[in-house]
Motif scaffolding. Structure first.
Motif, PDB file in Angstrom:
ATOM      1  N   UNK A 145      14.696  18.265 -19.614  1.00 43.10           N
ATOM      2  CA  UNK A 145      14.305  18.505 -18.228  1.00 43.10           C
ATOM      3  C   UNK A 145      13.315  17.450 -17.725  1.00 43.10           C
ATOM      4  N   UNK A 146      12.377  17.074 -18.562  1.00 38.30           N
ATOM      5  CA  UNK A 146      11.325  16.162 -18.096  1.00 38.30           C
ATOM      6  C   UNK A 146      11.761  14.702 -18.107  1.00 38.30           C
ATOM      7  N   UNK A 147      12.909  14.386 -18.697  1.00 32.75           N
ATOM      8  CA  UNK A 147      13.327  12.987 -18.712  1.00 32.75           C
ATOM      9  C   UNK A 147      13.613  12.464 -17.307  1.00 32.75           C
ATOM     10  N   UNK A 148      14.039  13.369 -16.402  1.00 29.07           N
ATOM     11  CA  UNK A 148      14.287  12.936 -15.032  1.00 29.07           C
ATOM     12  C   UNK A 148      12.970  12.596 -14.328  1.00 29.07           C
ATOM     13  N   UNK A 149      11.912  13.353 -14.641  1.00 30.19           N
ATOM     14  CA  UNK A 149      10.593  13.035 -14.091  1.00 30.19           C
ATOM     15  C   UNK A 149      10.093  11.713 -14.680  1.00 30.19           C
ATOM     16  N   UNK A 150      10.360  11.489 -15.976  1.00 36.00           N
ATOM     17  CA  UNK A 150       9.971  10.224 -16.598  1.00 36.00           C
ATOM     18  C   UNK A 150      10.643   9.037 -15.917  1.00 36.00           C
ATOM     19  N   UNK A 151      11.924   9.192 -15.621  1.00 42.09           N
ATOM     20  CA  UNK A 151      12.645   8.094 -14.975  1.00 42.09           C
ATOM     21  C   UNK A 151      12.100   7.815 -13.582  1.00 42.09           C
ATOM     22  N   UNK A 152      11.752   8.885 -12.858  1.00 45.54           N
ATOM     23  CA  UNK A 152      11.194   8.691 -11.535  1.00 45.54           C
ATOM     24  C   UNK A 152       9.840   7.979 -11.613  1.00 45.54           C
ATOM     25  N   UNK A 153       9.016   8.374 -12.582  1.00 49.27           N
ATOM     26  CA  UNK A 153       7.721   7.715 -12.750  1.00 49.27           C
ATOM     27  C   UNK A 153       7.875   6.250 -13.107  1.00 49.27           C
ATOM     28  N   UNK A 154       8.807   5.928 -14.000  1.00 44.54           N
ATOM     29  CA  UNK A 154       9.015   4.526 -14.366  1.00 44.54           C
ATOM     30  C   UNK A 154       9.562   3.718 -13.194  1.00 44.54           C
ATOM     31  N   UNK A 155      10.417   4.360 -12.368  1.00 37.01           N
ATOM     32  CA  UNK A 155      10.937   3.654 -11.197  1.00 37.01           C
ATOM     33  C   UNK A 155       9.816   3.335 -10.208  1.00 37.01           C
ATOM     34  N   UNK A 156       8.880   4.272 -10.033  1.00 37.87           N
ATOM     35  CA  UNK A 156       7.760   4.013  -9.131  1.00 37.87           C
ATOM     36  C   UNK A 156       6.857   2.908  -9.674  1.00 37.87           C
ATOM     37  N   UNK A 186       2.782  10.899  -6.427  1.00 36.05           N
ATOM     38  CA  UNK A 186       3.570  11.366  -7.568  1.00 36.05           C
ATOM     39  C   UNK A 186       2.668  11.891  -8.675  1.00 36.05           C
ATOM     40  N   UNK A 187       1.579  11.178  -8.961  1.00 37.26           N
ATOM     41  CA  UNK A 187       0.650  11.623 -10.007  1.00 37.26           C
ATOM     42  C   UNK A 187       0.026  12.961  -9.642  1.00 37.26           C
ATOM     43  N   UNK A 188      -0.370  13.126  -8.379  1.00 36.90           N
ATOM     44  CA  UNK A 188      -0.962  14.399  -7.961  1.00 36.90           C
ATOM     45  C   UNK A 188       0.032  15.545  -8.074  1.00 36.90           C
ATOM     46  N   UNK A 189       1.281  15.300  -7.690  1.00 37.65           N
ATOM     47  CA  UNK A 189       2.300  16.353  -7.794  1.00 37.65           C
ATOM     48  C   UNK A 189       2.525  16.743  -9.245  1.00 37.65           C
ATOM     49  N   UNK A 190       2.636  15.740 -10.123  1.00 37.76           N
ATOM     50  CA  UNK A 190       2.866  16.028 -11.543  1.00 37.76           C
ATOM     51  C   UNK A 190       1.695  16.810 -12.127  1.00 37.76           C
ATOM     52  N   UNK A 191       0.471  16.446 -11.761  1.00 40.91           N
ATOM     53  CA  UNK A 191      -0.689  17.166 -12.275  1.00 40.91           C
ATOM     54  C   UNK A 191      -0.718  18.604 -11.781  1.00 40.91           C
ATOM     55  N   UNK A 192      -0.378  18.822 -10.525  1.00 48.29           N
ATOM     56  CA  UNK A 192      -0.362  20.193 -10.001  1.00 48.29           C
ATOM     57  C   UNK A 192       0.721  21.034 -10.680  1.00 48.29           C
ATOM     58  N   UNK A 207      -3.561   4.551 -10.935  1.00 49.09           N
ATOM     59  CA  UNK A 207      -3.023   5.892 -11.140  1.00 49.09           C
ATOM     60  C   UNK A 207      -2.333   5.935 -12.506  1.00 49.09           C
ATOM     61  N   UNK A 208      -2.792   6.812 -13.371  1.00 50.79           N
ATOM     62  CA  UNK A 208      -2.321   6.847 -14.749  1.00 50.79           C
ATOM     63  C   UNK A 208      -1.064   7.705 -14.838  1.00 50.79           C
ATOM     64  N   UNK A 219       0.828  -1.204   0.000  1.00 49.21           N
ATOM     65  CA  UNK A 219       0.000   0.000   0.000  1.00 49.21           C
ATOM     66  C   UNK A 219       0.864   1.256   0.000  1.00 49.21           C
ATOM     67  N   UNK A 220       1.962   1.231   0.729  1.00 48.65           N
ATOM     68  CA  UNK A 220       2.857   2.386   0.741  1.00 48.65           C
ATOM     69  C   UNK A 220       3.394   2.683  -0.651  1.00 48.65           C
ATOM     70  N   UNK A 221       3.748   1.638  -1.395  1.00 44.56           N
ATOM     71  CA  UNK A 221       4.231   1.852  -2.762  1.00 44.56           C
ATOM     72  C   UNK A 221       3.140   2.447  -3.650  1.00 44.56           C
ATOM     73  N   UNK A 222       1.903   1.965  -3.499  1.00 43.08           N
ATOM     74  CA  UNK A 222       0.809   2.506  -4.303  1.00 43.08           C
ATOM     75  C   UNK A 222       0.517   3.962  -3.931  1.00 43.08           C
ATOM     76  N   UNK A 223       0.615   4.270  -2.642  1.00 39.23           N
ATOM     77  CA  UNK A 223       0.386   5.648  -2.224  1.00 39.23           C
ATOM     78  C   UNK A 223       1.466   6.583  -2.757  1.00 39.23           C
ATOM     79  N   UNK A 224       2.670   6.098  -2.873  1.00 37.89           N
ATOM     80  CA  UNK A 224       3.739   6.913  -3.465  1.00 37.89           C
ATOM     81  C   UNK A 224       3.437   7.214  -4.926  1.00 37.89           C
ATOM     82  N   UNK A 225       2.915   6.216  -5.645  1.00 39.21           N
ATOM     83  CA  UNK A 225       2.549   6.444  -7.038  1.00 39.21           C
ATOM     84  C   UNK A 225       1.426   7.474  -7.129  1.00 39.21           C
ATOM     85  N   UNK A 226       0.405   7.349  -6.254  1.00 41.96           N
ATOM     86  CA  UNK A 226      -0.683   8.311  -6.269  1.00 41.96           C
ATOM     87  C   UNK A 226      -0.222   9.714  -5.928  1.00 41.96           C
TER      88      UNK A 226
END
Length: 388
Positions: free
Chosen positions: A353-364, A189-195, A297-298, A180-187
């Protein structure tokens, strides 16, 4: 136990827009909300709903001991809570993934209570799946994992005791908590990226509006010297903007010539549109590295939305850097086509610049699987399956 939630009202496509505009609009809004709730999560919702129905069927067909009646009531209460969370009726402002995660928590709680209801020897057929879940989440040297593995080995000689069942439930609860902690981290992350995407989109719109009303304050224009100026008439210059240009100007005429150019209000708007299109192409090309997600979480869509306003802003900022002489040898572009071409380059370069965010998303995403996902192996690692 039947589904206690009333069926959601559906949008009636037969309502006429011209005869009943209010009813048509209400139905359309309701249908849009339903589609938003179901987008990318309908399958996961049905997985949880099937789990609820399965446990309800087991509970109704299982003969209960008098001392287990209270546990049966608690199981029904957990299943009712899980079904209610799937309806999205409470807290509609939360993401769909949050509702699915909460429903999964209640479903897991019902499973733990059901394990306490049945006789200890009946837990033996369930041990392989429970041990696999514990191995996915807990380290090899974790005492809870070691205890569960020892119980699994001992069940070949003797049936498990009630103490063994409690030890298994404790280890499984910890494993589910880590998943659940891993899923909450993904959620999160998605909220931060959207904001951040919304904030960058607001800044892009603000730049376009300011450029429209104050086109001569910081114009994205260049003033190259024309080759014809080498003649007897003295040095002449050309004012080149993204949407228009004028030539044959003397040095003293250059500052005032920008205000006289046609459609100069659209300079920043054109640059941002070009940068946005280039960023859209970059987002499409980045899809080759995305394998999709089984979580509610998409993440890929959120990452793609981040690139669009970033590309619009990098196109503008890159040309302003060139205009300020930051790039040696490219301080004066010769035509509007060159400005547009460089805007495409800078818009696409947002990938830097956004490739680092992409890598973080794929890692999650690599560290979590969605509700109901099966574990590919029993090796310990960051990947988590929350069901068990």
């Amino acid at each position: 136990m039947s589904d206690r939630q009333p069926p959601a009202p559906r949008f009636d496509s037969g309502v006429s827009l011209f005869r009943h505009p209010v009813e048509w609009w209400r139905g359309r809004r309701r249908r849009c909300r339903e589609m938003k709730w179901e987008e990318g999560s309908w399958e996961l919702r049905e997985v949880i709903r099937a789990g609820i129905n399965e446990l309800e069927a087991l509970l109704e067909t299982k003969p209960l001991q008098p001392d287990k009646a209270r546990l049966a009531d608690d199981v029904r209460a957990e299943l009712d809570e899980a079904r209610e969370k799937l309806s999205h009726a409470q807290h509609p402002g939360h993401l769909v993934g949050a509702h699915l995660s909460v429903a999964q928590i209640h479903l897991d709680g019902a499973r733990d209570l059901l394990l306490r209801m049945i006789e200890p020897e009946e837990v033996t057929p369930l041990l392989p799946g429970l041990i696999a879940l514990v191995r996915e989440q807990l380290q090899v040297k974790d005492p809870r994992r070691m205890k569960v593995e020892d119980i699994g080995k001992e069940t070949a000689k003797r049936p498990p005791t009630q103490a063994d069942v409690e030890a298994i439930i404790d280890a499984v609860n910890v494993a589910r908590l880590l998943a659940l902690r891993d899923r909450l981290r993904v959620g999160s992350f998605v909220r931060i990226v959207k904001h951040v995407s919304a904030a960058l989109g607001f800044l892009a719109v603000l730049v376009g509006v300011l450029g429209f009303f104050f086109p001569t304050v910081v114009p994205p224009c260049f003033t190259p010297e024309t080759p014809a100026g080498a003649g007897g008439r003295g040095r002449t210059f050309t004012t080149v903007c993204p949407v228009s240009s004028s030539g044959g100007l003397k040095a003293a005429e250059v500052p005032g010539s920008i205000a006289e150019l046609p459609a100069i209000e659209a300079n920043y708007l054109v640059l941002e549109i070009v940068g946005l299109l280039a960023a859209a192409i970059a987002a499409a090309s980045a899809l080759r590295r995305i394998s999709g997600t089984a979580t509610p979480y998409n993440v890929p869509v959120a990452l793609a939305w981040l690139k669009l306003p970033t590309g619009a802003l990098t196109a503008v900022l890159g040309l302003l850097l060139m205009r300020g002489g930051f790039v040696p040898g490219l301080t004066a572009l010769d035509s509007s086509a060159q400005i547009i071409a460089w805007a495409i380059v800078f818009g696409y370069s947002q990938q830097v610049f956004t490739q680092f965010v992409d890598k973080q998303g794929q890692a999650l995403l690599a560290g979590v699987r969605g509700p109901g996902a099966a574990a590919p192996s029993a090796n310990p690692g960051p990947a988590a399956g929350p069901t068990g």
